[in-house]
Write a protein that holds these residues in place. Structure first.
Motif, PDB file in Angstrom:
ATOM      1  N   LYS A  55      -8.846   2.402  10.609  1.00  0.00           N
ATOM      2  CA  LYS A  55      -9.424   3.604  10.035  1.00  0.00           C
ATOM      3  C   LYS A  55      -9.974   4.556  11.080  1.00  0.00           C
ATOM      4  O   LYS A  55     -10.692   5.492  10.743  1.00  0.00           O
ATOM      5  CB  LYS A  55     -10.490   3.204   9.013  1.00  0.00           C
ATOM      6  N   ASN A 167      -4.544   0.633   2.052  1.00  0.00           N
ATOM      7  CA  ASN A 167      -5.853   1.235   2.321  1.00  0.00           C
ATOM      8  C   ASN A 167      -6.958   0.213   2.545  1.00  0.00           C
ATOM      9  O   ASN A 167      -7.967   0.513   3.184  1.00  0.00           O
ATOM     10  CB  ASN A 167      -6.240   2.194   1.185  1.00  0.00           C
ATOM     11  N   ASN A 310     -13.671   5.938   2.817  1.00  0.00           N
ATOM     12  CA  ASN A 310     -12.273   5.703   3.207  1.00  0.00           C
ATOM     13  C   ASN A 310     -11.448   6.981   3.105  1.00  0.00           C
ATOM     14  O   ASN A 310     -10.277   6.955   2.730  1.00  0.00           O
ATOM     15  CB  ASN A 310     -11.665   4.593   2.345  1.00  0.00           C
ATOM     16  N   CYS A 313      -9.291   7.765   0.131  1.00  0.00           N
ATOM     17  CA  CYS A 313      -8.050   7.017  -0.070  1.00  0.00           C
ATOM     18  C   CYS A 313      -8.319   5.651  -0.687  1.00  0.00           C
ATOM     19  O   CYS A 313      -7.951   4.610  -0.132  1.00  0.00           O
ATOM     20  CB  CYS A 313      -7.295   6.881   1.252  1.00  0.00           C
ATOM     21  N   TYR A 351      -4.987   7.693   6.914  1.00  0.00           N
ATOM     22  CA  TYR A 351      -4.010   7.157   5.961  1.00  0.00           C
ATOM     23  C   TYR A 351      -2.727   7.989   5.958  1.00  0.00           C
ATOM     24  O   TYR A 351      -2.793   9.217   5.901  1.00  0.00           O
ATOM     25  CB  TYR A 351      -4.591   7.085   4.550  1.00  0.00           C
ATOM     26  N   GLU A 603       0.593   2.345  -1.505  1.00  0.00           N
ATOM     27  CA  GLU A 603      -0.244   1.365  -0.821  1.00  0.00           C
ATOM     28  C   GLU A 603       0.513   0.069  -0.640  1.00  0.00           C
ATOM     29  O   GLU A 603       0.243  -0.704   0.248  1.00  0.00           O
ATOM     30  CB  GLU A 603      -1.505   1.095  -1.635  1.00  0.00           C
TER      31      GLU A 603
END
Length: 609
Positions: A55, A167, A310, A313, A351, A603
């Motif tokens: 991330k 994610n 996040n 996401c 992402y 995902e």
């Protein structure tokens, strides 16, 4: 490397073990699960760093601590409760009896948290309550029907291909455990490519199950190899966490033309059953009342956390804020949201596809407000950080089905605000429920803020709204993700008869350690303020030492807390993602890349070419 041969070898090995797993004594299954759970503490910090690196910054202590809590605490509480259920089944032939009540609408409701004052999670989540709603017509609580009187699985075993989420790395780990313990299947786990490094930690944790032959991990480099896995004759079923574009590509084919042809002929490309979790345009509903400044602040922070965590996401990120048109504090609430956003550092936009989805939202709503905030440090080039977007609609659209923000789940840090032209709390609760149920795409989760004074004055209307919301998880006074830490709140779309032809937010509920049958949804409630209401990390920083102790306690009670305090079980850094060793070395395959699919992004694993 011959991936087809590798996939075949792994599936043959699992096929050879599926009946053994189905007939394995419950106490042995519980022992394996305990062994898996306790390994979570060994490398939790390096797992947190691996997830934080995905991330954008593995050196950010706040990010590492947050990733540790999610990646360790969430599966730990589930495993603890599932092992207890298995042992009770083995000892008595029955799962733990649960408190039951009847809702105002006649549905049976089962309480799963807390069940006693000694519940270890209740110390961390004071005032929290989780309940499961049975389907209409279910008059008795049925449990553990997967297992026969002798404790063995009633079917003859199955091999499930599990496609992991991109994610959140821990989702693939938990999905594998659900497949094993709630469905009696062995698992071939295909992690999402961007989570390969974190999944090495999952392989370490699952070593007891991997070494026993009940789990294999396959690190595949492209959609072609993924298709080989999914359509292999030795795969009995599939489970995925991702987007509808990925689901439809798997089930109906890679091109629009093939999908149309196969749908018309009712001839799915995938011939085995598939279960799924596929996202939602998630509503955050605030019922009108007279809030104190503290209540406004905490619930505004709650919303900001749900929007920004996040980088937006998450499949449960708040996307549409629903306010009463006559609420006197609506402007103050929105201004507090903006203020907290301005002080919430922008996460790196890590992402895949996030910049395109963000740009598409801005193009559709050029007048939306950009809320600037400081950018977090990023350890690798990921593009410019994305300011938070607030899209305030001037009026309720006439045709909800054509409103982009209501029908497309934008995997990005954006929020649409709509004010319903109602008068009074009862009218608003009724209108907001209908709006969420009928106008927003998806049925995965929703959030409802209810002031305690409103529950006292309009209790029947509040309960009617909670009972009537058609979402797999209705979270009252907090972000729905907080329910995960109880280990008892199911996750998945509202059970409304979905099929692969019209899949919506997915098929099947997961995370059901009491093995309750015939479920429709979960409802999780917390007090409007207090410790159980989460705060954004910048508002309430979590020192690494505190995170370690909390996780030690969640994983293994007081002994786990002491292990965490003394550093017992700490391990050296994991090998680089291209290397494997020890138990994880039994997980076959190599890391690869992902092809993005759909507005939300896949995902799971996109199988389109």
């Amino acid at each position: 490397m011959d991936y087809e041969a590798q996939i075949t070898e792994a599936l043959q090995a699992l096929q050879a073990k599926k009946l053994e797993w189905a007939k394995l004594p419950l106490t042995r299954k519980a022992d394996l699960l305990d062994a898996v759970r306790r390994r979570l503490l060994d490398k939790m910090e390096e797992a947190g760093r691996a997830s934080a690196e995905v991330k954008g910054n593995g050196d950010d202590p706040e990010l590492v601590a947050g990733e540790m809590l999610a990646g360790t605490g969430t599966p730990a509480t589930y495993m603890y409760r599932m092992a207890n259920t298995l042992r009770q089944l083995a000892a008595t032939g029955k799962a733990q009896q649960l408190p039951v009540r009847t809702a105002a609408n006649g549905q049976k409701v089962v309480k799963t948290f807390p069940l006693s004052w000694a519940d270890r999670n209740s110390l961390l989540q004071p005032g929290s309550v989780n309940e499961l709603y049975l389907l209409p017509g279910e008059e008795t609580v049925r449990q553990a029907e997967l297992y026969g009187a002798d404790g063995t699985v009633k079917h003859e075993g199955r091999v499930c291909a599990v496609l992991g989420a991109g994610n959140q790395g821990f989702l693939a780990l938990k999905d594998a455990l659900v497949v094993l313990y709630e469905r009696g299947e062995v698992a071939a786990v295909k992690p999402h490519p961007i989570q390969d490094a974190w999944h090495r930690f999952a392989d370490y944790v699952m070593a007891p199950l991997i070494e026993a032959g009940y789990v294999r991990s396959l690190y595949l480099p492209s959609p072609a190899e993924t298709r080989t896995l999914l359509y292999h004759p030795l795969v009995d079923c599939v489970h995925m966490t991702g987007g509808t574009a990925t689901h439809d590509a798997i089930v109906w084919g890679s091109s629009p033309e093939e999908q149309a042809r196969r749908r018309a002929a009712n001839d799915p490309l995938l011939k085995v059953p598939i279960t799924s979790e596929l996202g939602c345009v998630t509503p955050f509903i605030v019922a009108p009342a007279e809030f104190t400044d503290l209540q406004i602040k905490e619930q505004a922070a709650n919303l900001v956390l749900a929007v920004t965590s996040n980088t937006g996401c998450n499949c449960n990120s708040a996307k549409v804020l629903v306010l009463p048109g006559d609420w006197a504090q609506a402007d103050a609430f929105l201004e507090r949201v903006r203020s907290i956003m301005r002080h919430t550092p922008l996460d790196p936009p890590y992402y895949p596809g996030i910049h395109q989805r963000y740009a598409a939202f801005k193009e559709r709503y050029p007048g939306c407000e950009e809320v600037m905030a400081p950018a977090k440090a990023c350890s690798r080039p990921l593009g410019e950080p994305l300011p938070y977007l607030i899209n305030v609609l001037d009026k309720v659209p006439e045709d909800m089905s054509q409103e982009y923000a209501f029908q497309v789940e934008p995997f990005a840090p954006v929020l649409t605000v709509v004010r319903l032209p109602t008068s009074g709390p009862e009218a608003f609760l009724d209108a907001a429920t209908r709006f969420a149920n009928e106008s927003l795409w998806g049925t995965l989760s929703c959030m409802l803020v209810v002031h305690p004074d409103l529950e006292k004055s309009c209790g029947a209307a509040v309960e009617k709204a909670i009972d009537s919301l058609r979402y797999g998880l209705v979270s009252v006074n907090c972000w729905s993700a907080v329910s995960f830490i109880t280990g008892t709140s199911t996750w998945g779309a509202f059970e409304g008869g979905q099929t692969v032809a019209d899949v919506g937010s997915g098929i099947g509920l997961m995370g059901n350690p009491f093995l309750v049958e015939g479920l429709q949804k979960a409802v999780y409630r917390v007090p409007i303020t207090g410790q159980a209401v989460p705060k954004p990390m910048h508002m309430q920083p979590l020192p690494m030492s505190v995170a370690r102790l909390a996780l030690g306690f969640l994983v293994d009670g007081w002994w786990g807390l002491m292990r965490a305090a003394w550093g017992v079980g700490a391990a050296p850094k994991a090998p680089a993602s291209g290397k494997r060793g020890g138990a994880a070395g039994k997980a076959e395959g190599v890391s690869g890349s992902k092809v993005e699919g759909g507005e939300r992004g896949a995902e799971g694993v996109q199988v389109a070419a």
